[in-house]
Write a protein that holds these residues in place. Structure first.
Motif, PDB file in Angstrom:
ATOM      1  N   THR A  44       0.824  -1.216   0.000  1.00  0.00           N
ATOM      2  CA  THR A  44       0.000   0.000   0.000  1.00  0.00           C
ATOM      3  C   THR A  44       0.858   1.267   0.000  1.00  0.00           C
ATOM      4  O   THR A  44       0.361   2.365  -0.191  1.00  0.00           O
ATOM      5  N   ALA A  45       2.171   1.110   0.269  1.00  0.00           N
ATOM      6  CA  ALA A  45       3.043   2.291   0.296  1.00  0.00           C
ATOM      7  C   ALA A  45       3.474   2.702  -1.098  1.00  0.00           C
ATOM      8  O   ALA A  45       4.081   3.751  -1.285  1.00  0.00           O
ATOM      9  N   VAL A  46       3.156   1.891  -2.075  1.00  0.00           N
ATOM     10  CA  VAL A  46       3.547   2.221  -3.449  1.00  0.00           C
ATOM     11  C   VAL A  46       2.387   2.961  -4.120  1.00  0.00           C
ATOM     12  O   VAL A  46       1.256   2.488  -4.121  1.00  0.00           O
ATOM     13  N   HIS A  47       2.663   4.164  -4.611  1.00  0.00           N
ATOM     14  CA  HIS A  47       1.609   4.959  -5.230  1.00  0.00           C
ATOM     15  C   HIS A  47       1.733   4.875  -6.730  1.00  0.00           C
ATOM     16  O   HIS A  47       2.829   4.983  -7.278  1.00  0.00           O
ATOM     17  N   LEU A  48       0.582   4.666  -7.322  1.00  0.00           N
ATOM     18  CA  LEU A  48       0.552   4.676  -8.776  1.00  0.00           C
ATOM     19  C   LEU A  48       0.479   6.143  -9.215  1.00  0.00           C
ATOM     20  O   LEU A  48      -0.429   6.873  -8.819  1.00  0.00           O
ATOM     21  N   VAL A  49       1.457   6.582  -9.985  1.00  0.00           N
ATOM     22  CA  VAL A  49       1.535   8.003 -10.363  1.00  0.00           C
ATOM     23  C   VAL A  49       1.410   8.118 -11.869  1.00  0.00           C
ATOM     24  O   VAL A  49       2.061   7.378 -12.612  1.00  0.00           O
ATOM     25  N   ARG A  50       0.552   9.047 -12.293  1.00  0.00           N
ATOM     26  CA  ARG A  50       0.483   9.272 -13.732  1.00  0.00           C
ATOM     27  C   ARG A  50       1.729  10.011 -14.193  1.00  0.00           C
ATOM     28  O   ARG A  50       2.348  10.749 -13.421  1.00  0.00           O
ATOM     29  N   LYS A  51       2.036   9.845 -15.471  1.00  0.00           N
ATOM     30  CA  LYS A  51       3.197  10.585 -16.010  1.00  0.00           C
ATOM     31  C   LYS A  51       2.811  12.053 -16.209  1.00  0.00           C
ATOM     32  O   LYS A  51       1.691  12.346 -16.633  1.00  0.00           O
ATOM     33  N   SER A  52       3.752  12.968 -15.911  1.00  0.00           N
ATOM     34  CA  SER A  52       3.492  14.392 -16.181  1.00  0.00           C
ATOM     35  C   SER A  52       3.312  14.600 -17.664  1.00  0.00           C
ATOM     36  O   SER A  52       4.049  14.025 -18.465  1.00  0.00           O
ATOM     37  N   ALA A  53       2.359  15.433 -17.979  1.00  0.00           N
ATOM     38  CA  ALA A  53       2.157  15.742 -19.403  1.00  0.00           C
ATOM     39  C   ALA A  53       3.400  16.439 -19.928  1.00  0.00           C
ATOM     40  O   ALA A  53       4.003  17.264 -19.249  1.00  0.00           O
ATOM     41  N   GLY A  54       3.791  16.114 -21.100  1.00  0.00           N
ATOM     42  CA  GLY A  54       4.914  16.800 -21.733  1.00  0.00           C
ATOM     43  C   GLY A  54       6.267  16.283 -21.295  1.00  0.00           C
ATOM     44  O   GLY A  54       7.273  16.824 -21.704  1.00  0.00           O
ATOM     45  N   LYS A  55       6.288  15.255 -20.392  1.00  0.00           N
ATOM     46  CA  LYS A  55       7.600  14.774 -19.966  1.00  0.00           C
ATOM     47  C   LYS A  55       7.901  13.401 -20.524  1.00  0.00           C
ATOM     48  O   LYS A  55       6.972  12.638 -20.795  1.00  0.00           O
TER      49      LYS A  55
END
Lengths: 366, 232, 274
Positions: free
Chosen positions: A355-366
């Motif tokens: 549960t300590a791992v967060h799913l993060v979207r990629k920054s737009a434009g990166k």
């Protein structure tokens, strides 16, 4: 606690002299809310605050104050008289502390006994009551900030805008001021927009956060939401997620999924399609280090052997970087570092919860 | 040295005896220079502020012009004013040449760039953020200017003192446009020059002393205003 | 409080301004003259008399003879009181001035150190004095500023047949008469000076009169009215009144008396009434 909107900005765009622009789709602050605008220096926080304060004409967009539209093309004097703003520099008059705190009140034509008692009240609140007769230029940095804040708050504005009011002070001074301000803000109430680059300060004072980068609001919401569920890798990095791994979803399960990165498998709670490319964020304080690899019987589903590549003394903790096939950052208390004898080149086991791992979207434009 | 002591005695005699001519010359000097200072303060502070606070094409050129204006010799100003005010000059219809008004005009032309230049630099020295901070406390544009002047009062009063100093000490332009006419346009500086060439050194020194006392008195008043609130 | 103070100041100054405008009278008379007539104080005596008699206000512009006539040529003065005969004739011939009348004279004197190393005091006339100074190569100090005095001095050198250009004993100061006299006394030289300056300064100078009274040393003043036909703005009426006034019997007497009480001798000799 949350009433109607005090201020709402829509489609607000500003070009400044250096062609830098802010581009705010929709930003609002409700009655009693403390909205923290957080972002790095140069992200456009000050420009946004100036535009909201009616001190910088937006090139387009609308402002509405308590539901009524504000004429951004006029002098905005009436609108400005409802709010006040304190800047990063105290910018006091060459006059006494009393005159400084009285400034906004005198602008509003307050005179005599009423003025005196109001000034004394706010000087007292900010613990500068004993300094009222002092010349402003003889004050210390911390005292000057207090006077500047007392001045901005003494007019009891409908909306208070603060631009980095606690920055560049030494730590004890800053802590004392933060404490006092927190108490005063809670006691008096009022609606505040606070711009800061310090996430700790923001978490401590704000009821809502809006993360700003390159002139745009990337994410906003309650502090816990933003801290625990950063919307993209920029927010993640800014709110303190030190490890961000690029991985591929290998296997989806009922509880979550397994992702592969650098030849190891990481268990994650959350939803993802098999074969999808994802970013995984891990907060360093949620990583546990040990010398043995016997971590069975704990709830820590992820455990990896890795070599310490770097340790940095950060004061309250040590920042330890490992190579577990992927780079991983952990925070370790000084006494633990002593006990474990952590040093560069040592092989250890790093573990963290699924549960300590967060799913993060990629920054737009990166 | 004897001459200076003699001059001091003569000054004392002229002042204590309330010499009508010296009194009227001194009064006229004060009237003319104070009027010129007042007008150049109003124009110079307003124009200096406008240049300081606004961006416009040719701004650097304007600032250069103001700074040049601060160094133009008074006699040149006097000459130009004389030519303009001549009977057959551009402004001849006003019939102002050889009147106190002509001296005021020339002195305003001398002092205004001085006041303007110092105002400009003193307003520019106040950070832009200060203006924003005043506005951020709800000030109207007028109130903002008031606080700006209040904040810049030391250099602003220095500007006024510099303007006053340049006109009360000025002699070349006053002689040219005023003509040093007895009982009409004779001021302390022109009278001093005349008494010197007449060989009346003691009277000349006496007039010089009165001039210095007047200058000091006016500057003392301005300094009082300037230094107010500094004691604490 | 500051505001009130400023208001009071502004009001005081406003009253000053009003007091100015009241003293500006119409149809003033502009008299362009030489500094010497003002410096001796003669005009301070004559002008109030004229103003009392006629009601005209006189604006005296004390410049040099040359500049006074330059003002006349532009119609910027109404009447001239000057002492430069050659230029005056030219001025009249050009039609700019009318009615040139003699008013008075004073004279130049030659001054030198009391020891008189050139033995110039024995000379019969001014031209001979200059020759002796040149022959003995004694120090001579000139105004060198093209003033009336300087012009006179140059004409005397010309009459003496001496070319002073580049001579070591000939120096130029380029400053006023009074200051030049101080230099002459310090350096023990000779010079040409006007009598009135000499009288005002002789107490403090160690100099002696070497030559005086020669007809060639006369300094003659004429009054000239600027031609009102040429310049409609010129106040011809007042100019005529002033010219008539200054050559009148009564005023000529005042001129002849002027300076006697202070210097023991007159500074000017009236010439209009014989």
């Amino acid at each position: 606690m949350t009433g109607g909107f005090v201020l709402r900005a829509e489609g607000l765009r500003v070009w400044n002299e250096r062609n830098f622009r802010i581009d705010i789709d929709d930003l609002s602050v409700r009655e009693g809310e403390v909205l923290g605008i957080i972002g790095h220096n140069g992200s456009g926080k000050t420009t946004l605050l100036l535009a909201l304060a009616g001190l910088k004409k937006p090139d387009c967009g609308t402002l509405s104050f308590r539901g009524a539209p504000v004429d951004i093309h006029g002098p905005m004097t009436e609108y400005r008289s409802r709010l006040s703003m304190a800047f990063q520099e105290p910018l006091l008059l060459h006059a006494t502390v009393f005159d400084n705190v009285a400034m906004g009140l005198r602008i509003r034509k307050m005179r005599g006994r009423e003025l005196r008692s109001r000034v004394e009240e706010y000087c007292g609140l900010f613990n500068v009551g004993h300094l009222v007769k002092r010349q402003a230029r003889t004050l210390s940095g911390g005292e000057a900030r207090r006077v500047s804040l007392a001045r901005a708050m003494a007019i009891r504005p409908d909306l208070l805008l603060l631009d980095e009011p606690f920055s560049s002070l030494d730590l004890p001074t800053r802590d004392a001021l933060l404490n006092d301000f927190d108490g005063i803000a809670k006691k008096i109430g009022g609606t505040i927009i606070l711009a800061t680059h310090d996430r700790v300060e923001a978490m401590r004072l704000c009821t809502t956060l809006a993360v700003m980068n390159a002139g745009k609001i990337i994410q906003s919401g309650a502090p816990s939401e933003v801290i625990n569920g950063p919307a993209d890798e920029f927010v993640a990095a800014f709110v303190g997620v030190e490890t961000i791994i690029e991985a591929r979803v290998a296997e989806a399960t009922s509880a979550g999924f397994f992702a592969e990165a650098g030849g190891v498998r990481i268990e994650v709670t959350g939803e993802a399609r098999e074969g999808e490319s994802v970013l995984l964020g891990i907060r360093p304080e949620q990583v546990v280090l040990s010398l043995s690899d016997n971590l069975c019987g704990t709830s820590l589903r992820n455990a990896f052997r890795g070599v310490i590549t770097r340790t940095v003394n950060m004061g309250p903790h040590h920042r330890v970087t490992l190579d577990c096939g992927f780079p991983l950052v952990a925070y370790v208390a000084p006494h633990s570092k002593e006990e474990l004898g952590l040093r560069e080149g040592l092989e250890v086991t790093a573990a963290f919860k699924a549960t300590a791992v967060h799913l993060v979207r990629k920054s737009a434009g990166k | 040295m004897d001459l200076i002591i003699e001059g001091l005695f003569q000054a004392f005699r002229l002042i204590a005896g309330l010499d009508a001519e010296v009194f009227s010359v001194s009064l006229l000097t004060l009237q003319v220079t104070l009027m010129a200072t007042l007008i150049s303060t109003v124009i110079g502070v307003a124009a200096g502020t406008a240049v300081a606070l606004n961006e416009f094409p040719g701004r650097t050129f304007t600032v250069g012009l103001i700074n040049t204006g601060m160094g133009v010799p008074p006699v040149v100003v006097g000459l130009i004013t004389t030519v303009l005010l001549w009977r057959h000059g551009v402004l001849g219809r006003l019939e102002l040449l050889y009147t106190p008004s002509a001296i005021i005009i020339a002195q305003v032309l001398i002092a205004t760039p001085m006041v303007m230049g110092i105002t400009l630099s003193s307003i520019q020295q106040i950070p832009r953020a200060f203006r924003l901070q005043v506005m951020a406390l709800g000030a109207s544009r007028f109130q903002m200017l008031w606080y700006l002047y209040r904040e810049a009062r030391l250099p602003l009063l220095a500007a006024i003192m510099a303007g006053f100093g340049s006109v009360i000490s000025e002699v070349g332009a006053s002689i040219m446009v005023g003509g040093n006419i007895r009982g009409h346009t004779r001021v302390l500086t022109t009278a001093t020059v005349m008494e010197t060439s007449r060989g009346n050194f003691d009277t000349a020194i006496a007039l010089g002393i009165i001039l210095m006392v007047l200058t000091y008195a006016v500057n003392y008043i301005l300094s009082r205003i300037q230094q107010r609130g500094r004691q604490r | 409080m500051k505001k009130r103070k400023m208001l009071v100041t502004a009001m005081i100054l406003a009253t000053f301004l009003v007091s100015f405008s009241s003293c500006a009278k119409k149809s003033d008379l502009i008299l362009a003259t030489t500094t010497s007539t003002q410096d001796t104080g003669l005009l301070d005596v004559l002008i109030p008399l004229f103003e009392e008699n006629t009601g005209y206000a006189v604006k005296t512009i004390a410049v040099g003879s040359g500049q006074a006539m330059a003002l006349g040529k532009r119609g910027e003065a109404d009447v001239l009181l000057v002492h430069s005969p050659e230029a005056e004739k030219e001025f009249i011939e050009s039609g700019m001035g009318i009615n040139r009348r003699i008013v008075m004279h004073n004279d130049f004197i030659i001054l030198g150190p009391p020891e008189d190393p050139a033995e110039a005091a024995k000379a019969k006339n001014a031209v001979e004095v200059f020759r002796k100074i040149a022959a003995s190569e004694s120090l001579f100090i000139s105004r060198g500023d093209f003033s009336g005095t300087h012009v006179k001095e140059l004409s005397l050198w010309k009459a003496a047949g001496v070319d002073v250009k580049g001579k070591k004993w000939y120096q130029e100061t380029g400053i006023g008469m009074g200051k030049t006299l101080s230099v002459v006394a310090e350096k023990k030289g000779y010079t040409l000076a006007d009598r009135s300056t000499w009288l005002t300064m002789k107490k403090i100078l160690n100099l002696a009169v070497i030559n005086e009274g020669d007809r060639t040393l006369y300094n003659i003043y004429h009054v000239i009215e600027v031609n009102p036909a040429k310049f409609p703005k010129v106040n011809g009426k007042a100019a005529r009144l002033f010219a008539d006034f200054i050559v009148s019997v009564g005023i000529q007497k005042v001129i002849g008396e002027f300076g006697k009480d202070k210097y023991g001798q007159p500074l000017y000799f009236p010439d209009a009434v014989k």
